[in-house]
Scaffold this motif. Structure first.
Motif, PDB file in Angstrom:
ATOM      1  N   TRP A 196     -17.248  71.006  44.172  1.00 55.20           N
ATOM      2  CA  TRP A 196     -16.149  71.964  44.268  1.00 55.20           C
ATOM      3  C   TRP A 196     -16.182  72.571  45.668  1.00 55.20           C
ATOM      4  O   TRP A 196     -17.239  72.982  46.136  1.00 55.20           O
TER       5      TRP A 196
ATOM      6  N   HIS B 101     -14.209  74.732  49.182  1.00 55.31           N
ATOM      7  CA  HIS B 101     -13.700  76.048  49.599  1.00 55.31           C
ATOM      8  C   HIS B 101     -14.618  77.125  49.015  1.00 55.31           C
ATOM      9  O   HIS B 101     -15.372  76.900  48.065  1.00 55.31           O
TER      10      HIS B 101
ATOM     11  N   ASP C  68     -13.894  79.611  47.237  1.00 53.41           N
ATOM     12  CA  ASP C  68     -13.589  79.992  45.861  1.00 53.41           C
ATOM     13  C   ASP C  68     -13.610  78.788  44.938  1.00 53.41           C
ATOM     14  O   ASP C  68     -13.202  78.879  43.784  1.00 53.41           O
TER      15      ASP C  68
ATOM     16  N   ASN D 177     -11.818  76.059  44.663  1.00 51.50           N
ATOM     17  CA  ASN D 177     -10.518  75.828  44.022  1.00 51.50           C
ATOM     18  C   ASN D 177     -10.072  74.367  44.034  1.00 51.50           C
ATOM     19  O   ASN D 177      -8.978  74.062  43.571  1.00 51.50           O
ATOM     20  N   ASN D 178     -10.874  73.478  44.605  1.00 54.07           N
ATOM     21  CA  ASN D 178     -10.531  72.056  44.517  1.00 54.07           C
ATOM     22  C   ASN D 178     -11.771  71.222  44.806  1.00 54.07           C
ATOM     23  O   ASN D 178     -12.767  71.719  45.325  1.00 54.07           O
TER      24      ASN D 178
ATOM     25  N   ARG E 117      -9.131  69.474  51.422  1.00 59.15           N
ATOM     26  CA  ARG E 117      -9.887  70.455  52.207  1.00 59.15           C
ATOM     27  C   ARG E 117      -9.664  70.229  53.692  1.00 59.15           C
ATOM     28  O   ARG E 117      -9.439  71.188  54.446  1.00 59.15           O
TER      29      ARG E 117
END
Length: 338
Positions: A240, A242, A244, A246-247, A253
């Motif tokens: 995962w 970033h 946070d 989030n992807n 990215r």
């Protein structure tokens, strides 16, 4: 008849001069490229210059304000290599005029004190991006920022800069640049209500909130994060990503980082970005450069293993690349291999 000939001559002269001005100030040109992937990483364009500062002015800007940048662009943590006129991480590409832009190396190279060698893929822990941005914006309102002073400094460099260049810059480019920076000052007012980022850090949230009209100047939400490393990206392919989490797409990215660096959806140079991405998959982390006390290292390794650190921080760990939560604060924490 002579008057007619003179009229034709003047018309042709202005037509020719207009063609020269258009060729030098009205076209989009492909950037210089290198067959060497590392040179491409350090100086190649990713399309971010489309919103960049005019190169011929950027080059002399520190000379106009020496008290603010006593070491030139190195004042903000940019690094130079021998016989290079541009810092590592700065590219030049013509969008109307030659402009400077950021590339992947801007945020992902650094040096170690006492050693001038550039460490590729390292977090740019000396780079003060916010200080650089504030300088760029604030100098546009300084009384010294005039066409006359700019042209005088350009003349000292020996840069070819003729009559038509001066006319275009005086009556179009410099006024447009000032208006653009005035707009940037408004767009960045949210920074005044946040702690300064300090070198090696940037805000990964609020510039996007400003971009999408979410008015970050009306609150005090902080999105400051450390700049990450860019080596061994193959290990992160399924992590995962970033801050946070989030992807989990390296491609997304990479593209979003290019957009954050100044590129637009139209100007993104996908081939150039993909080239850096391929290089980063296997780019090695550097060897630790200082003396290692083997006894202390062995003691630290035991603590590292006994405390279960490998479960998150080793590629073979059960939670490597996942998001975990600290139960005491409810704060999202991440693996060391973001």
């Amino acid at each position: 008849m002579r008057l007619a000939h003179l009229s034709v001559a003047v018309t042709l002269m202005f037509a020719a001069s207009g063609g020269i001005v258009y060729h030098s100030h009205g076209t989009i040109q492909e950037p210089a490229s290198s067959s060497n992937d590392i040179e491409h990483f350090k100086y190649g364009s990713i399309g971010a210059e489309v919103n960049g500062y005019p190169y011929v002015i950027w080059k002399i800007l520190p000379n106009l304000f020496p008290e603010r940048v006593p070491r030139g662009w190195e004042t903000f943590g940019f690094s130079y290599e021998a016989e290079r006129s541009l810092p590592v991480g700065i590219s030049v590409r013509q969008y109307g005029v030659a402009r400077v832009g950021f590339n992947c190396a801007t945020c992902h190279t650094s040096t170690i004190n006492g050693n001038p060698d550039i460490i590729l893929g390292a977090p740019a822990n000396k780079l003060d991006l916010e200080g650089y941005l504030r300088f760029i914006i604030e100098t546009s309102t300084d009384p010294r920022f005039t066409s006359e002073n700019i042209f005088e400094e350009i003349s000292k460099t020996g840069e070819p800069f003729g009559f038509f260049d001066r006319m275009v810059y005086r009556f179009y480019i410099i006024p447009k640049l000032i208006k653009t920076l005035q707009r940037a000052a408004i767009d960045n007012r949210w920074r005044d209500s946040r702690p300064q980022h300090s070198p090696g850090r940037t805000d990964a949230l609020n510039p996007w909130r400003q971009h999408f009209g979410m008015n970050p100047e009306t609150d005090n939400l902080v999105g400051t994060v450390d700049l990450p490393s860019l080596w061994n990206q193959e290990l992160r392919r399924h992590s995962w990503l970033h801050w946070d989490g989030n992807n989990r797409s390296l491609d997304e990215r990479n593209l979003s980082a290019a957009l954050a660096g100044g590129a637009t959806e139209q100007s993104l140079d996908h081939a150039a970005i993909e080239r850096v991405a391929r290089w980063s998959l296997e780019a090695p982390a550097p060897q630790y450069p200082f003396f290692i006390d083997l006894a202390k290292a062995a003691s630290g390794e035991k603590i590292y293993n006994d405390q279960g650190c490998p479960s998150c921080h080793e590629p073979t760990g059960a939670f490597y690349g996942d998001i975990t939560r600290n139960g005491n604060w409810g704060q999202v924490l991440f693996s060391a291999y973001r």
